[in-house]
Scaffold this active site. Structure first.
Site, PDB file in Angstrom:
ATOM      1  N   CYS A  76     -24.562 -84.449  21.246  1.00 43.80           N
ATOM      2  CA  CYS A  76     -24.404 -83.599  21.353  1.00 43.80           C
ATOM      3  C   CYS A  76     -24.174 -81.572  20.581  1.00 43.80           C
ATOM      4  O   CYS A  76     -24.887 -80.488  20.256  1.00 43.80           O
ATOM      5  CB  CYS A  76     -23.737 -82.741  22.726  1.00 43.80           C
ATOM      6  SG  CYS A  76     -24.495 -83.802  23.952  1.00 43.80           S
ATOM      7  N   VAL A 136     -24.732 -87.416  31.737  1.00 46.26           N
ATOM      8  CA  VAL A 136     -24.155 -85.918  32.618  1.00 46.26           C
ATOM      9  C   VAL A 136     -24.902 -86.398  34.302  1.00 46.26           C
ATOM     10  O   VAL A 136     -23.724 -86.168  35.037  1.00 46.26           O
ATOM     11  CB  VAL A 136     -25.267 -85.282  32.384  1.00 46.26           C
ATOM     12  CG1 VAL A 136     -24.649 -83.527  33.041  1.00 46.26           C
ATOM     13  CG2 VAL A 136     -24.534 -84.884  30.561  1.00 46.26           C
ATOM     14  N   GLU A 150     -22.134 -78.284  31.524  1.00 47.30           N
ATOM     15  CA  GLU A 150     -21.404 -79.656  31.781  1.00 47.30           C
ATOM     16  C   GLU A 150     -20.375 -79.646  30.616  1.00 47.30           C
ATOM     17  O   GLU A 150     -21.089 -79.341  29.560  1.00 47.30           O
ATOM     18  CB  GLU A 150     -22.012 -80.825  31.886  1.00 47.30           C
ATOM     19  CG  GLU A 150     -21.782 -81.772  32.352  1.00 47.30           C
ATOM     20  CD  GLU A 150     -20.167 -81.847  32.625  1.00 47.30           C
ATOM     21  OE1 GLU A 150     -20.208 -80.942  34.320  1.00 47.30           O
ATOM     22  OE2 GLU A 150     -18.874 -82.527  32.765  1.00 47.30           O
TER      23      GLU A 150
END
Ligand code: NAD
Ligand code: UGA
Length: 435
Positions: free
Chosen positions: A262, A16, A152
């Site tokens: 994630c 990220v 994000e």
């Protein structure tokens, strides 16, 4: 150097942080990237990209004059008008998010601030983290500051286009000053919807988005089981559902379940924070269960096909948790290969880029050999297992594959091929949710 633009600092140069820094630089910002990992910073200073992400290395090189890399947080904090926190928020054993990296960086920022700063959290965090970050910073500085939540949504493998052309930019603020600074920051993205919210709503949008996508995958995987029971085709069912704009065609690919850094951690962190707040998020617990079961279900298919696994030669195609990345965190391949090896199978694994990471994670094992040429995996093999839908597998010569195998059998965990085509070549071809 454009003096009117704010200067940016990004703390944490992982997927990220580095992608965001490079994309901000591409839009003309000067960005200081700070990471505590010295080896990573050395690579970046030599313009070597520490992660495999298509297009990232090239864009970084094109914008090198606007990027600087260092390990020194004090310098980074002084440099940036806007400081992004992009450190990891890994799962703890109880499923909650480990926020110690975020806290540490918040404290370091506070201790080194010499003027007003906007501190932007880009790491994925549970709702109410923004307040904790504010409290932490207030403890260690007398300078004015604002905290912003700017989650994000990029995906690995297409991180650059997701960052340059996102569906939306979400900015959670608690002051008009922070809002106007963030509007200026994202000015170059004037083709994208900018959604301004309060901080808690922004934090929730991130957990809700990942959980909803995970739920879509577990839903279609459940439907795939019904399709197998009745002889229907999950691809056709998903197509038929997805045409409805209210449902949408994306994230309805049945397979061996979601992996990656994630979805797994964020669904479990969301369940945890909901419980802490007083809500038992049973729906998401089922999403997790269905996802776990899907891997076991695939293993059962292999066992059914091969009967005894001991000494069977199994070609494994694809190790990364999805194509176009070398990331193997929570990849279904880890659980599946471990199980097959424990049962005595001989594994010949192929992946275009994830072999090193997989080896590192699973350790040396004499039952597994790794190959960069997919044809090397199939000599005398009893079965091919497709675990990641790399485009390369669409291009293999299946006639050649068949001629090299002991038994022409493919179990496709990603529904890659047209069933009739493969079966007409003489393969036993099994997939997920299709008979
Ligand atoms: P990552 O592990 O790839 O990178 C984190 C970086 O932070 C590492 O390089 C680490 O060395 C550095 N770091 C840790 N502590 C530090 C400190 N005190 N000072 C300086 N650097 C420090 O993580 P990532 O995949 O980039 O994810 C970061 C966050 O963004 C997570 O919360 C994740 O959930 C979220 N996120 C990730 C993705 C993705 O696709 N990977 C997408 C959206 C959101
Ligand atoms: C996901 C989200 O898509 C991003 O928006 C988010 O920013 C990111 O998580 C994050 O928070 O880190 P990512 O994990 O990179 O991105 O990859 P996805 O493309 O979402 O795929 C995740 C997993 O779901 C993969 O294992 C993939 O194979 C699986 N998947 C995806 C399916 O099984 N079926 C589908 O239809 C789609």
């Amino acid at each position: 150097m454009n003096k009117n633009l704010p200067q940016l600092t990004v703390i944490g140069t992982g997927y990220v942080g580095l992608t965001s820094a490079v994309c901000f630089a591409a839009h003309g910002y000067n960005v200081c990237c700070v990471d505590s990992n010295q080896a990573k910073i050395e690579m970046l200073n030599n313009l070597i990209c520490p992660i495999y992400e298509p297009g990232l290395s090239e864009l970084m090189k094109e914008n090198r004059e606007r990027l600087r890399f260092c390990t020194n947080i004090p310098d980074g904090v002084k440099f940036g008008d806007i400081i992004f926190i992009c450190v990891q928020t890994p799962p703890r054993l109880d499923g909650s998010a480990d926020l110690s990296y975020v806290e540490e960086v918040a404290k370091e920022i506070a201790l080194n601030m010499d003027s007003y700063k906007v501190i932007v959290d880009k790491s994925t965090v549970p709702v109410e983290t923004g307040q904790h970050v504010m409290d932490t910073i207030s403890k260690y500085t007398k300078h004015e500051f604002d905290v912003v939540s700017n989650p994000e949504f990029l995906r690995e493998g297409c991180a650059i286009s997701d960052s340059l052309y996102p569906d939306r930019i979400v900015v959670g603020v608690s002051s008009p000053r922070a809002e106007s600074i963030m509007r200026v920051l994202y000015g170059p993205w004037d083709y994208t919807k900018l959604l301004i919210t309060d901080i808690k709503s922004a934090e929730l949008i991130k957990h809700c988005s990942n959980s909803f996508l995970a739920m879509k995958i577990s839903f279609i995987n459940s439907i795939s089981r019904i399709c197998e029971l009745v002889g229907a085709d999950v691809k056709l069912v998903a197509d038929g559902m997805g045409i409805d704009k209210r449902i949408g065609e994306y994230f309805l690919n049945a397979g061996i379940g979601y992996g990656g850094s994630c979805f797994v951690k964020d669904v479990s962190a969301f369940i945890w924070i909901a419980k802490k707040l007083g809500y038992d998020f049973e729906l998401l617990k089922m999403v997790e269960k269905v996802n776990r079961d899907q891997r076991t279900f695939f293993i059962k298919k292999v066992e059914k096909e091969l009967w005894i696994l001991k000494n069977k030669k199994i070609a494994v195609w694809g190790l990364s948790f999805k194509p176009d990345t070398d990331d193997i965190r929570n990849a279904p391949s880890l659980d599946i290969v471990k199980h097959l090896v424990d049962e005595g199978a001989i594994i010949r694994a192929h992946d275009p880029v994830a072999i090193q990471n997989f080896k590192h994670e699973i350790g040396e094992n004499q039952s597994i050999t790794y190959h960069t040429d997919v044809y090397d995996t199939v000599k005398d093999a009893d079965v091919v297992l497709i675990l990641t839908e790399w485009d390369e597998y669409n291009k293999v010569d299946l006639n050649k594959i068949k001629s090299m195998m002991l038994s022409a059998s493919i179990i496709d965990g990603r529904n890659m091929f047209d069933m009739d085509t493969v079966r007409n070549l003489g393969f036993r071809y099994q997939c997920i949710g299709r008979n």
